[in-house]
Design a protein around this motif. Sequence first.
Motif, mmCIF file in Angstrom:
data_model
loop_
_atom_site.group_PDB
_atom_site.id
_atom_site.type_symbol
_atom_site.label_atom_id
_atom_site.label_comp_id
_atom_site.label_asym_id
_atom_site.label_seq_id
_atom_site.Cartn_x
_atom_site.Cartn_y
_atom_site.Cartn_z
ATOM 1 N N PHE A 1 0.852 -1.193 0.000
ATOM 2 C CA PHE A 1 0.000 0.000 0.000
ATOM 3 C C PHE A 1 0.882 1.236 0.000
ATOM 4 N N SER A 2 0.734 2.082 -1.023
ATOM 5 C CA SER A 2 1.556 3.283 -1.160
ATOM 6 C C SER A 2 0.694 4.539 -1.110
ATOM 7 N N PRO B 1 -4.315 3.221 8.989
ATOM 8 C CA PRO B 1 -3.902 1.845 8.681
ATOM 9 C C PRO B 1 -4.827 1.193 7.650
ATOM 10 N N LEU B 2 -4.236 0.565 6.649
ATOM 11 C CA LEU B 2 -5.021 -0.093 5.610
ATOM 12 C C LEU B 2 -5.830 -1.246 6.196
ATOM 13 N N SER C 1 -5.468 -5.809 9.385
ATOM 14 C CA SER C 1 -5.154 -4.385 9.378
ATOM 15 C C SER C 1 -3.645 -4.196 9.364
ATOM 16 N N ALA C 2 -3.196 -3.187 8.636
ATOM 17 C CA ALA C 2 -1.792 -2.802 8.724
ATOM 18 C C ALA C 2 -1.522 -2.286 10.129
ATOM 19 N N GLU C 3 -0.272 -2.294 10.537
ATOM 20 C CA GLU C 3 0.063 -1.962 11.926
ATOM 21 C C GLU C 3 -0.123 -0.485 12.244
ATOM 22 N N SER D 1 3.147 -2.712 3.949
ATOM 23 C CA SER D 1 2.605 -3.967 3.432
ATOM 24 C C SER D 1 1.938 -4.751 4.555
ATOM 25 N N VAL D 2 1.044 -5.637 4.169
ATOM 26 C CA VAL D 2 0.304 -6.462 5.119
ATOM 27 C C VAL D 2 0.060 -7.817 4.464
#
Length: 244
Positions: free
Chosen positions: A54-55, A65-66, A110-112, A122-123
């Motif tokens: 994810f950018s 967070p994504l 979820s991303a951190e 990234s996740v």
Amino acid sequence: MSSLSNFKKSALILMLASSLAACGDNDNSDPIEDQEPVVVVEPEPVVYEFTITFSNLTAGQPLSPLSVIAFDETPPWKFGETASVGLEMIAESGANEEYLSDENALASVSAEGGIGPGETTSVTLLVDAQDVLNLSFAAMLGNTNDAFTGLSSVDVSTLEVGSSISRTTPAYDAGTEANTETADTVPGPAAGGEGFNEIRDDIADMITMHPGIVSNQDGLSTSALGAELKFDNPVSKIVITRTQ
């Protein structure tokens, strides 16, 4: 003659009785409980693994967070429809716990942490194999009232191991909060105002394309946002790679 006939009948009855007794003895010699049980081995479930990169493509907007949800048919949000409470929480505050517990989710992650302008994170998502498998994404644009970015649905059912799908994402308006841009309604670092509010005061009350911020340098004197926080589409890039 009658005696001979009776004798033959008696002999036949004895032979049948002996045969039945012998059968009974054979059955008893190999009781069912002495037989080894049949063990049924259940096949191991096939697990898909996806790595999502994810950018943040904006110059000044931090992204929350994504949030990633795997589902089969019903996505957690759709353009033109009313946002769920879970999506409202993401779009207004970046909090994603409610969103990730969507009733149709096969798996979620979820991303951190949040992701700053120009940064990449990234996740990894693990989900049991499905005939129909889609992924959905969402993240808040922090210095807005209720803007978010993401993808409603991406079909990854036939994505092979080692293959990737790349998509750019625009900014959406959740339609849950008016875009006042005031200091008390924008939760991001530029204003530090209120996050989620269950009262919906946006007359649209549905997910639309975000019109962008106006800022205090563009004539909106009550805005807590500067022109450096303005953004163009796309605001993010998502790369999905199947790694298992």
